[in-house]
Write a protein that holds these residues in place. Structure first.
Motif, PDB file in Angstrom:
ATOM      1  N   THR A   1      17.050  15.543 -22.890  1.00 27.15           N
ATOM      2  CA  THR A   1      17.613  15.300 -24.218  1.00 27.15           C
ATOM      3  C   THR A   1      18.343  16.508 -24.803  1.00 27.15           C
ATOM      4  OG1 THR A   1      15.469  15.856 -25.246  1.00 27.15           O
ATOM      5  CG2 THR A   1      15.918  13.535 -24.789  1.00 27.15           C
ATOM      6  N   LYS A   2      18.348  17.624 -24.091  1.00 27.05           N
ATOM      7  CA  LYS A   2      19.113  18.783 -24.571  1.00 27.05           C
ATOM      8  C   LYS A   2      19.803  19.500 -23.412  1.00 27.05           C
ATOM      9  CE  LYS A   2      15.045  21.839 -24.930  1.00 27.05           C
ATOM     10  NZ  LYS A   2      13.966  20.892 -24.650  1.00 27.05           N
ATOM     11  N   PRO A   3      20.709  18.793 -22.718  1.00 27.99           N
ATOM     12  CA  PRO A   3      21.394  19.398 -21.563  1.00 27.99           C
ATOM     13  C   PRO A   3      22.343  20.505 -21.986  1.00 27.99           C
ATOM     14  CG  PRO A   3      22.408  17.313 -22.123  1.00 27.99           C
ATOM     15  CD  PRO A   3      21.179  17.433 -22.991  1.00 27.99           C
ATOM     16  N   TRP A   4      22.619  21.426 -21.057  1.00 25.40           N
ATOM     17  CA  TRP A   4      23.547  22.522 -21.319  1.00 25.40           C
ATOM     18  C   TRP A   4      24.939  22.012 -21.677  1.00 25.40           C
ATOM     19  CZ3 TRP A   4      22.114  26.168 -16.653  1.00 25.40           C
ATOM     20  CH2 TRP A   4      20.901  26.803 -16.953  1.00 25.40           C
ATOM     21  N   GLU A   5      25.296  20.839 -21.107  1.00 24.50           N
ATOM     22  CA  GLU A   5      26.635  20.316 -21.343  1.00 24.50           C
ATOM     23  C   GLU A   5      26.874  19.932 -22.805  1.00 24.50           C
ATOM     24  OE1 GLU A   5      24.816  19.600 -18.734  1.00 24.50           O
ATOM     25  OE2 GLU A   5      26.055  20.239 -17.039  1.00 24.50           O
ATOM     26  N   ALA A   6      25.822  19.929 -23.614  1.00 19.41           N
ATOM     27  CA  ALA A   6      25.987  19.623 -25.030  1.00 19.41           C
ATOM     28  C   ALA A   6      26.535  20.815 -25.807  1.00 19.41           C
ATOM     29  CB  ALA A   6      24.653  19.172 -25.637  1.00 19.41           C
ATOM     30  N   LYS A   7      26.578  21.981 -25.173  1.00 17.49           N
ATOM     31  CA  LYS A   7      27.098  23.173 -25.841  1.00 17.49           C
ATOM     32  C   LYS A   7      28.624  23.123 -25.901  1.00 17.49           C
ATOM     33  CE  LYS A   7      23.414  26.140 -23.965  1.00 17.49           C
ATOM     34  NZ  LYS A   7      22.745  26.482 -25.227  1.00 17.49           N
TER      35      LYS A   7
ATOM     36  N   GLN B   1       0.824  -1.202   0.000  1.00 20.90           N
ATOM     37  CA  GLN B   1       0.000   0.000   0.000  1.00 20.90           C
ATOM     38  C   GLN B   1       0.866   1.263   0.000  1.00 20.90           C
ATOM     39  OE1 GLN B   1      -2.520   0.464   3.435  1.00 20.90           O
ATOM     40  NE2 GLN B   1      -3.838   1.987   2.441  1.00 20.90           N
ATOM     41  N   GLU B   2       1.938   1.261   0.779  1.00 12.42           N
ATOM     42  CA  GLU B   2       2.817   2.432   0.834  1.00 12.42           C
ATOM     43  C   GLU B   2       3.455   2.712  -0.516  1.00 12.42           C
ATOM     44  OE1 GLU B   2       4.474   2.539   5.444  1.00 12.42           O
ATOM     45  OE2 GLU B   2       5.369   1.128   4.012  1.00 12.42           O
ATOM     46  N   VAL B   3       3.887   1.663  -1.210  1.00 11.66           N
ATOM     47  CA  VAL B   3       4.518   1.846  -2.518  1.00 11.66           C
ATOM     48  C   VAL B   3       3.498   2.330  -3.533  1.00 11.66           C
ATOM     49  CG1 VAL B   3       5.870   0.772  -4.340  1.00 11.66           C
ATOM     50  CG2 VAL B   3       6.172   0.024  -1.970  1.00 11.66           C
ATOM     51  N   GLU B   4       2.321   1.760  -3.508  1.00 11.06           N
ATOM     52  CA  GLU B   4       1.282   2.175  -4.450  1.00 11.06           C
ATOM     53  C   GLU B   4       0.869   3.620  -4.203  1.00 11.06           C
ATOM     54  OE1 GLU B   4      -1.679  -0.815  -3.825  1.00 11.06           O
ATOM     55  OE2 GLU B   4      -0.839  -2.163  -5.375  1.00 11.06           O
ATOM     56  N   GLN B   5       0.777   4.005  -2.944  1.00 11.60           N
ATOM     57  CA  GLN B   5       0.456   5.405  -2.625  1.00 11.60           C
ATOM     58  C   GLN B   5       1.572   6.336  -3.084  1.00 11.60           C
ATOM     59  OE1 GLN B   5      -0.324   5.306   1.607  1.00 11.60           O
ATOM     60  NE2 GLN B   5      -2.500   4.836   1.330  1.00 11.60           N
ATOM     61  N   PHE B   6       2.811   5.890  -2.905  1.00 10.81           N
ATOM     62  CA  PHE B   6       3.971   6.683  -3.335  1.00 10.81           C
ATOM     63  C   PHE B   6       3.933   6.891  -4.848  1.00 10.81           C
ATOM     64  CE2 PHE B   6       8.462   6.592  -4.833  1.00 10.81           C
ATOM     65  CZ  PHE B   6       8.890   7.794  -4.298  1.00 10.81           C
ATOM     66  N   LEU B   7       3.743   5.826  -5.605  1.00  7.06           N
ATOM     67  CA  LEU B   7       3.679   5.945  -7.065  1.00  7.06           C
ATOM     68  C   LEU B   7       2.448   6.740  -7.498  1.00  7.06           C
ATOM     69  CD1 LEU B   7       4.777   2.377  -8.252  1.00  7.06           C
ATOM     70  CD2 LEU B   7       6.109   4.494  -8.303  1.00  7.06           C
ATOM     71  N   GLY B   8       1.392   6.656  -6.701  1.00  2.00           N
ATOM     72  CA  GLY B   8       0.178   7.390  -7.041  1.00  2.00           C
ATOM     73  C   GLY B   8       0.338   8.894  -6.972  1.00  2.00           C
ATOM     74  N   LYS B   9       1.377   9.350  -6.284  1.00  2.00           N
ATOM     75  CA  LYS B   9       1.644  10.790  -6.200  1.00  2.00           C
ATOM     76  C   LYS B   9       2.435  11.313  -7.395  1.00  2.00           C
ATOM     77  CE  LYS B   9       1.707  10.835  -1.124  1.00  2.00           C
ATOM     78  NZ  LYS B   9       0.509  11.687  -0.966  1.00  2.00           N
ATOM     79  N   ALA B  10       2.933  10.390  -8.233  1.00  2.00           N
ATOM     80  CA  ALA B  10       3.815  10.771  -9.341  1.00  2.00           C
ATOM     81  C   ALA B  10       3.049  10.885 -10.647  1.00  2.00           C
ATOM     82  CB  ALA B  10       4.935   9.744  -9.493  1.00  2.00           C
ATOM     83  N   ASN B  11       3.499  11.822 -11.489  1.00  2.00           N
ATOM     84  CA  ASN B  11       2.908  12.021 -12.800  1.00  2.00           C
ATOM     85  C   ASN B  11       3.995  12.079 -13.867  1.00  2.00           C
ATOM     86  OD1 ASN B  11      -0.040  12.625 -12.083  1.00  2.00           O
ATOM     87  ND2 ASN B  11       1.049  14.107 -10.806  1.00  2.00           N
ATOM     88  N   TYR B  12       3.670  11.583 -15.050  1.00  2.00           N
ATOM     89  CA  TYR B  12       4.585  11.705 -16.181  1.00  2.00           C
ATOM     90  C   TYR B  12       4.691  13.178 -16.579  1.00  2.00           C
ATOM     91  CZ  TYR B  12       6.383  11.434 -20.942  1.00  2.00           C
ATOM     92  OH  TYR B  12       7.131  11.617 -22.085  1.00  2.00           O
ATOM     93  N   ASP B  13       5.916  13.633 -16.860  1.00  2.00           N
ATOM     94  CA  ASP B  13       6.144  15.033 -17.245  1.00  2.00           C
ATOM     95  C   ASP B  13       7.002  15.075 -18.499  1.00  2.00           C
ATOM     96  OD1 ASP B  13       6.654  17.716 -17.486  1.00  2.00           O
ATOM     97  OD2 ASP B  13       7.332  18.009 -15.425  1.00  2.00           O
ATOM     98  N   GLN B  14       6.402  15.422 -19.614  1.00  2.00           N
ATOM     99  CA  GLN B  14       7.133  15.472 -20.879  1.00  2.00           C
ATOM    100  C   GLN B  14       8.260  16.496 -20.844  1.00  2.00           C
ATOM    101  OE1 GLN B  14       6.962  13.537 -23.626  1.00  2.00           O
ATOM    102  NE2 GLN B  14       8.697  14.722 -24.402  1.00  2.00           N
ATOM    103  N   ALA B  15       8.093  17.545 -20.060  1.00  2.00           N
ATOM    104  CA  ALA B  15       9.135  18.576 -19.982  1.00  2.00           C
ATOM    105  C   ALA B  15      10.432  18.004 -19.417  1.00  2.00           C
ATOM    106  CB  ALA B  15       8.660  19.744 -19.118  1.00  2.00           C
ATOM    107  N   VAL B  16      10.340  16.988 -18.574  1.00  2.00           N
ATOM    108  CA  VAL B  16      11.524  16.339 -18.018  1.00  2.00           C
ATOM    109  C   VAL B  16      12.297  15.631 -19.122  1.00  2.00           C
ATOM    110  CG1 VAL B  16      12.296  14.451 -16.520  1.00  2.00           C
ATOM    111  CG2 VAL B  16      10.589  16.088 -15.699  1.00  2.00           C
ATOM    112  N   ILE B  17      11.596  14.904 -19.970  1.00  2.00           N
ATOM    113  CA  ILE B  17      12.231  14.217 -21.101  1.00  2.00           C
ATOM    114  C   ILE B  17      12.870  15.229 -22.044  1.00  2.00           C
ATOM    115  CG2 ILE B  17      11.852  12.722 -23.104  1.00  2.00           C
ATOM    116  CD1 ILE B  17      11.589  11.232 -20.481  1.00  2.00           C
ATOM    117  N   ASP B  18      12.157  16.301 -22.333  1.00  2.00           N
ATOM    118  CA  ASP B  18      12.688  17.330 -23.240  1.00  2.00           C
ATOM    119  C   ASP B  18      13.969  17.934 -22.686  1.00  2.00           C
ATOM    120  OD1 ASP B  18      10.514  16.887 -24.879  1.00  2.00           O
ATOM    121  OD2 ASP B  18       9.373  18.601 -24.119  1.00  2.00           O
ATOM    122  N   ALA B  19      13.991  18.216 -21.381  1.00  3.46           N
ATOM    123  CA  ALA B  19      15.184  18.804 -20.762  1.00  3.46           C
ATOM    124  C   ALA B  19      16.342  17.815 -20.760  1.00  3.46           C
ATOM    125  CB  ALA B  19      14.871  19.257 -19.342  1.00  3.46           C
TER     126      ALA B  19
END
Length: 339
Positions: free
Chosen positions: A73-79, A53-71
């Motif tokens: 794939t284009k880190p500053w260190e690529a400059k 139950q604790e793990v399911e509640q923990f995962l239930g608080k999380a959401n997929y965020d496309q902005a995380v994937i976008d960031a």
């Protein structure tokens, strides 16, 4: 070039093979690929003592965020270096660093002496990571690690382990997960510690009974110093030295690319590759070649143990060089102020 926004459906058997680490894409992983990973995560957390139950509640608080994937794939260190370093080496950051040093001088001196780490390095790290607590990140940490742990194949294993550490950290330190924000990679606090680093290297430096890296600069200063100490920082040892290279690096020498140090300084230095300024140097010590892309050609440096230690904080040599050069600006400005 602007990133391409392409939705991809990736079947479970191809989950790890079908995604390029450098692709600028938005991804949609089918449930058939994610469900077994979540089941595995559930079992892992239960083995650590959490209930289902604790793990399911923990995962239930999380959401997929496309902005995380976008960031990711284009880190500053690529400059290239000539575009990267002006982001961090600014008068505004220098002045803020000197003010932070002045405000927390006693704490910084105490941390430096206890852990054997140069004070300017401690200050440079906090300045580059969060502008002294001014920019600690707006991504919900649980969302960032959930997204990368289940929807970013190149490093999903690593980030699921960090998600696991996050659940343990929240319990150990009594953190409010609903208000826990950080970077797109799940790093948090003044020094931007990922959950495993928070758990293993954070210290209660003001003895108030809490290891608070989110709101307490005293704990953050001590923890950054401890991190460097634990990773092998050598007090008063050189960090990185400029090289003079005849035209190009002689074969078979190669620029450092993130691997463990396998060269000795003696393997690198020669009539074709020499120190730009002669100093007494133990040539038996581990070393690397750092390449910086300038507008009019490449610049080469001899990275030593302490430079490698900085890369344990962030594995980019550009990051490590920015930290080092900023630390020297801080040190020189502080000495001028004291004269």
């Amino acid at each position: 070039m602007e990133p391409v926004n392409i939705k991809q459906k990736i079947l479970a058997p191809l989950f790890f093979a079908a995604f390029s680490a450098t692709a600028n894409t938005s991804i949609l992983i089918e449930d058939s690929a994610v469900v077994p990973l979540k089941t595995e995560f559930l079992h892992t957390q239960q083995e650590l003592g959490f209930t289902k139950q604790e793990v399911e509640q923990f995962l239930g608080k999380a959401n997929y965020d496309q902005a995380v994937i976008d960031a990711m794939t284009k880190p500053w260190e690529a400059k290239p270096w000539h575009k990267y370093h002006p982001i961090f080496l600014t008068d505004k950051r220098l002045n803020a660093g000197l003010a932070f040093w002045n405000e927390h001088q006693a704490t910084i001196t105490k941390a430096s002496e206890k852990f054997g780490v140069a004070p300017e390095i401690i200050i440079a790290i906090i300045g580059i990571e969060t502008f002294y607590g001014g920019y600690m990140g707006n991504y919900p940490v649980v969302d960032a690690l959930y997204t990368l742990g289940f929807y970013y194949p190149p490093r999903a294993d690593f980030f699921r382990k960090e998600l696991s550490n996050l659940q343990t950290l929240v319990k150990e330190e009594q953190l409010d997960i609903n208000n826990l924000n950080g970077s797109y990679a799940g790093a948090m606090g003044f020094g931007q510690f990922i959950p495993s680093s928070y758990r293993h290297y954070a210290v209660d430096f003001d003895d108030d009974g809490r290891r608070d890296l989110l709101n307490n600069p005293v704990d953050a200063i001590g923890s950054v110093a401890n991190y460097f100490h634990q990773h092998g920082w050598k007090e008063n040892a050189p960090v990185v030295l400029p090289l003079s290279v005849d035209s190009e690096l002689p074969s078979p020498l190669k620029v450092w690319a993130g691997e463990k140090l396998h060269y000795r300084a003696a393997d690198i230095l020669s009539p074709q590759v020499s120190l730009a300024k002669a100093i007494d140097l133990d040539i038996s010590q581990p070393a690397m070649i750092v390449e910086l892309e300038q507008e009019n050609g490449n610049e080469y440096w001899l990275g030593l143990n302490n430079f490698y230690v900085i890369t344990r904080y962030n594995r980019s040599p550009l990051y490590a060089m920015a930290v080092y050069q900023f630390s020297q600006e801080l040190k020189n400005a502080s000495m001028m102020k004291d004269d």
